[in-house]
Design a protein around this motif. Structure first.
Motif, mmCIF file in Angstrom:
data_model
loop_
_atom_site.group_PDB
_atom_site.id
_atom_site.type_symbol
_atom_site.label_atom_id
_atom_site.label_comp_id
_atom_site.label_asym_id
_atom_site.label_seq_id
_atom_site.Cartn_x
_atom_site.Cartn_y
_atom_site.Cartn_z
ATOM 1 N N ASP A 53 0.847 -1.186 0.000
ATOM 2 C CA ASP A 53 0.000 0.000 0.000
ATOM 3 C C ASP A 53 0.883 1.236 0.000
ATOM 4 O O ASP A 53 1.249 1.762 1.049
ATOM 5 C CB ASP A 53 -0.926 0.010 1.222
ATOM 6 C CG ASP A 53 -2.120 -0.914 1.051
ATOM 7 O OD1 ASP A 53 -2.848 -0.752 0.059
ATOM 8 O OD2 ASP A 53 -2.311 -1.804 1.900
ATOM 9 N N VAL A 54 1.239 1.678 -1.182
ATOM 10 C CA VAL A 54 2.023 2.896 -1.331
ATOM 11 C C VAL A 54 1.043 4.012 -1.663
ATOM 12 O O VAL A 54 0.452 4.036 -2.743
ATOM 13 C CB VAL A 54 3.093 2.748 -2.431
ATOM 14 C CG1 VAL A 54 3.909 4.031 -2.530
ATOM 15 C CG2 VAL A 54 3.998 1.552 -2.141
ATOM 16 N N ALA A 55 0.851 4.921 -0.707
ATOM 17 C CA ALA A 55 -0.142 5.992 -0.851
ATOM 18 C C ALA A 55 0.287 7.008 -1.911
ATOM 19 O O ALA A 55 1.342 6.872 -2.548
ATOM 20 C CB ALA A 55 -0.364 6.669 0.496
ATOM 21 N N MET A 56 -0.539 8.033 -2.107
ATOM 22 C CA MET A 56 -0.256 9.041 -3.136
ATOM 23 C C MET A 56 1.133 9.658 -2.957
ATOM 24 O O MET A 56 1.483 10.112 -1.868
ATOM 25 C CB MET A 56 -1.314 10.146 -3.100
ATOM 26 C CG MET A 56 -2.642 9.774 -3.697
ATOM 27 S SD MET A 56 -3.730 11.215 -3.944
ATOM 28 C CE MET A 56 -4.074 11.667 -2.249
ATOM 29 N N HIS A 75 -2.197 -0.027 -10.160
ATOM 30 C CA HIS A 75 -1.684 1.337 -10.345
ATOM 31 C C HIS A 75 -2.872 2.281 -10.543
ATOM 32 O O HIS A 75 -3.729 2.043 -11.391
ATOM 33 C CB HIS A 75 -0.773 1.379 -11.579
ATOM 34 C CG HIS A 75 -0.509 2.756 -12.105
ATOM 35 N ND1 HIS A 75 0.646 3.456 -11.828
ATOM 36 C CD2 HIS A 75 -1.263 3.575 -12.905
ATOM 37 C CE1 HIS A 75 0.594 4.633 -12.435
ATOM 38 N NE2 HIS A 75 -0.551 4.730 -13.094
ATOM 39 N N ARG A 76 -2.912 3.353 -9.760
ATOM 40 C CA ARG A 76 -3.896 4.423 -9.958
ATOM 41 C C ARG A 76 -3.134 5.731 -10.021
ATOM 42 O O ARG A 76 -2.179 5.941 -9.260
ATOM 43 C CB ARG A 76 -4.917 4.466 -8.811
ATOM 44 C CG ARG A 76 -5.771 3.220 -8.682
ATOM 45 C CD ARG A 76 -6.839 3.408 -7.598
ATOM 46 N NE ARG A 76 -7.670 2.226 -7.428
ATOM 47 C CZ ARG A 76 -7.431 1.248 -6.554
ATOM 48 N NH1 ARG A 76 -6.376 1.331 -5.758
ATOM 49 N NH2 ARG A 76 -8.236 0.208 -6.473
ATOM 50 N N ASP A 77 -3.554 6.646 -10.904
ATOM 51 C CA ASP A 77 -2.811 7.895 -11.017
ATOM 52 C C ASP A 77 -3.729 9.089 -11.216
ATOM 53 O O ASP A 77 -4.950 8.952 -11.356
ATOM 54 C CB ASP A 77 -1.759 7.812 -12.138
ATOM 55 C CG ASP A 77 -2.343 7.605 -13.523
ATOM 56 O OD1 ASP A 77 -3.381 8.216 -13.826
ATOM 57 O OD2 ASP A 77 -1.763 6.825 -14.305
ATOM 58 N N SER A 78 -3.107 10.259 -11.209
ATOM 59 C CA SER A 78 -3.844 11.522 -11.283
ATOM 60 C C SER A 78 -4.392 11.806 -12.674
ATOM 61 O O SER A 78 -5.160 12.765 -12.850
ATOM 62 C CB SER A 78 -2.935 12.678 -10.835
ATOM 63 O OG SER A 78 -1.691 12.654 -11.524
ATOM 64 N N MET A 79 -4.034 10.983 -13.674
ATOM 65 C CA MET A 79 -4.653 11.110 -14.994
ATOM 66 C C MET A 79 -5.960 10.323 -15.063
ATOM 67 O O MET A 79 -6.633 10.321 -16.093
ATOM 68 C CB MET A 79 -3.714 10.625 -16.101
ATOM 69 C CG MET A 79 -2.558 11.568 -16.405
ATOM 70 S SD MET A 79 -1.155 11.319 -15.292
ATOM 71 C CE MET A 79 -0.459 9.823 -15.954
ATOM 72 N N GLY A 80 -6.282 9.609 -13.984
ATOM 73 C CA GLY A 80 -7.494 8.800 -13.962
ATOM 74 C C GLY A 80 -7.273 7.351 -14.350
ATOM 75 O O GLY A 80 -8.229 6.578 -14.436
ATOM 76 N N ALA A 99 2.955 14.289 -11.897
ATOM 77 C CA ALA A 99 1.931 13.252 -11.827
ATOM 78 C C ALA A 99 1.994 12.619 -10.445
ATOM 79 O O ALA A 99 3.046 12.600 -9.795
ATOM 80 C CB ALA A 99 2.134 12.200 -12.912
ATOM 81 N N VAL A 100 0.866 12.096 -10.013
ATOM 82 C CA VAL A 100 0.755 11.459 -8.700
ATOM 83 C C VAL A 100 0.166 10.074 -8.915
ATOM 84 O O VAL A 100 -0.731 9.888 -9.740
ATOM 85 C CB VAL A 100 -0.153 12.290 -7.765
ATOM 86 C CG1 VAL A 100 -0.329 11.597 -6.425
ATOM 87 C CG2 VAL A 100 0.430 13.692 -7.582
ATOM 88 N N VAL A 283 -5.026 9.603 1.154
ATOM 89 C CA VAL A 283 -3.785 9.617 1.928
ATOM 90 C C VAL A 283 -2.602 9.931 1.020
ATOM 91 O O VAL A 283 -2.442 9.328 -0.045
ATOM 92 C CB VAL A 283 -3.557 8.263 2.626
ATOM 93 C CG1 VAL A 283 -2.252 8.287 3.419
ATOM 94 C CG2 VAL A 283 -4.725 7.943 3.552
ATOM 95 N N LYS A 284 -1.788 10.891 1.419
ATOM 96 C CA LYS A 284 -0.596 11.249 0.652
ATOM 97 C C LYS A 284 0.645 11.056 1.512
ATOM 98 O O LYS A 284 0.620 11.234 2.736
ATOM 99 C CB LYS A 284 -0.676 12.690 0.142
ATOM 100 C CG LYS A 284 -0.844 13.738 1.209
ATOM 101 C CD LYS A 284 -0.915 15.147 0.618
ATOM 102 C CE LYS A 284 0.426 15.656 0.208
ATOM 103 N NZ LYS A 284 0.416 17.075 -0.189
ATOM 104 N N ILE A 285 1.722 10.674 0.868
ATOM 105 C CA ILE A 285 2.998 10.515 1.567
ATOM 106 C C ILE A 285 3.610 11.892 1.750
ATOM 107 O O ILE A 285 3.769 12.642 0.774
ATOM 108 C CB ILE A 285 3.943 9.604 0.762
ATOM 109 C CG1 ILE A 285 3.335 8.201 0.643
ATOM 110 C CG2 ILE A 285 5.315 9.545 1.422
ATOM 111 C CD1 ILE A 285 4.153 7.252 -0.214
#
Length: 293
Positions: A53-56, A75-80, A99-100, A283-285
């Motif tokens: 579980d590697v957060a944003m 994998h999930r990212d800020s581009m959707g 990008a996140v 949740v962000k790192i």
């Protein structure tokens, strides 16, 4: 590898969820061609209560290449984008100006015993593309060029080599090649390579110039054209490299840039919530204390 310039031993590094073997950057060799960061993830066994579980977390100035040997990561990212990567496929995320993303164990595996094993790679972007629009591409395993030659199995995971081109949309001249051998064989492929070159031994061993090198070693060649070695039976190696950039690259945390001011701005933007976010993630790192490679 013939004419070996440097031998880098895999070093343990803690990425939060588990330990990985860090290959690049190294104090004596910060990049090989455009490759600036390589982690060997696992193999690690996770029980029913343990998950990846590697957060944003953010990136700039690079493309991430995820290549798995065992199990899966979502994998999930800020581009959707939301994609489950499985062994043999490639996730290629170009961060550009920012990008996140998150990396997590798939829901279907979260309450099972599982293993995780793969490579996480960062490829620095050319200076003209450092601040490009972010993008994401998933390449299925069957789309990766694969062939056999004299009993040796090859895959061109990314870039160009052997007169072939991987569908991974790279931004510079590079190659990332998998070589597997069931029986001991001599290999000479220098004519297909260019720029800087390195060889990572995942399993098994190779022999070159009378020296034998084992698993978890990264060998950096003096010249890509001198890539000749004997690969032992049941060995798997990865060869990567390409044309180096003329400009220096700086790396701090998850940020890569040719200008330290770009990195400082990215750090401030992350702390001030100026980066895009990943849908359905909260949740962000946090930005770590200063750490330089």
């Amino acid at each position: 590898m013939s004419n070996t310039k440097l031998i880098i031993e895999e070093r343990a590094a803690n990425i939060g969820n588990f330990m990985v073997g860090r290959l690049l950057p190294f104090r004596q060799k910060r990049m090989v061609g455009p490759f600036i960061f390589i982690d060997h993830m696992g193999p690690v066994s996770l029980n029913e209560e343990e998950n990846m579980d590697v957060a944003m977390h953010p990136h700039i100035g690079l493309s991430t290449l995820t290549f798995l040997f065992e199990r899966a990561i979502v994998h999930r990212d800020s581009m959707g984008s939301e994609v489950e990567i499985t062994p043999g496929a490639v996730n290629w995320m170009t961060s550009g100006k920012g990008a996140v993303h998150t990396e997590r164990t798939p829901e279907r595996l979260r309450h099972t015993s599982k293993k995780l094993h793969g490579l996480q790679i960062w490829v620095a972007l050319p200076i003209e593309d450092e601040l490009c629009e972010p993008s994401f591409t998933h390449i299925a395993a069957e789309e990766i060029p694969s062939w056999e030659d004299h009993g040796i199995q090859f895959k061109l995971i990314a870039g160009k080599a052997f007169g072939k081109t991987s569908p991974v949309p790279v931004y510079s001249s590079l190659y990332f090649i998998e070589i597997k051998a069931k029986e001991t064989q001599s290999i000479s492929i220098g004519e297909h390579l260019f720029g800087e070159s390195a060889l990572y031994i995942l399993e098994g061993s190779i022999t070159s110039d009378g020296y034998t090198y084992g698993s978890k070693q990264l060998l950096v060649a003096k010249e890509a054209t001198l890539c000749t070695f004997e690969i032992a039976a049941n060995s798997t190696v990865y060869i990567f490299g390409g044309e180096p950039f003329k400009e220096e690259r700086f790396i701090e945390w998850n940020f890569v840039a040719s200008d330290k001011n770009i990195i400082e701005k990215a750090k401030q933007d992350w702390e001030n919530n100026q980066f895009p976010t990943v849908p359905n993630e909260t949740v962000k790192i946090p930005l770590p204390k200063p750490r330089h490679f």
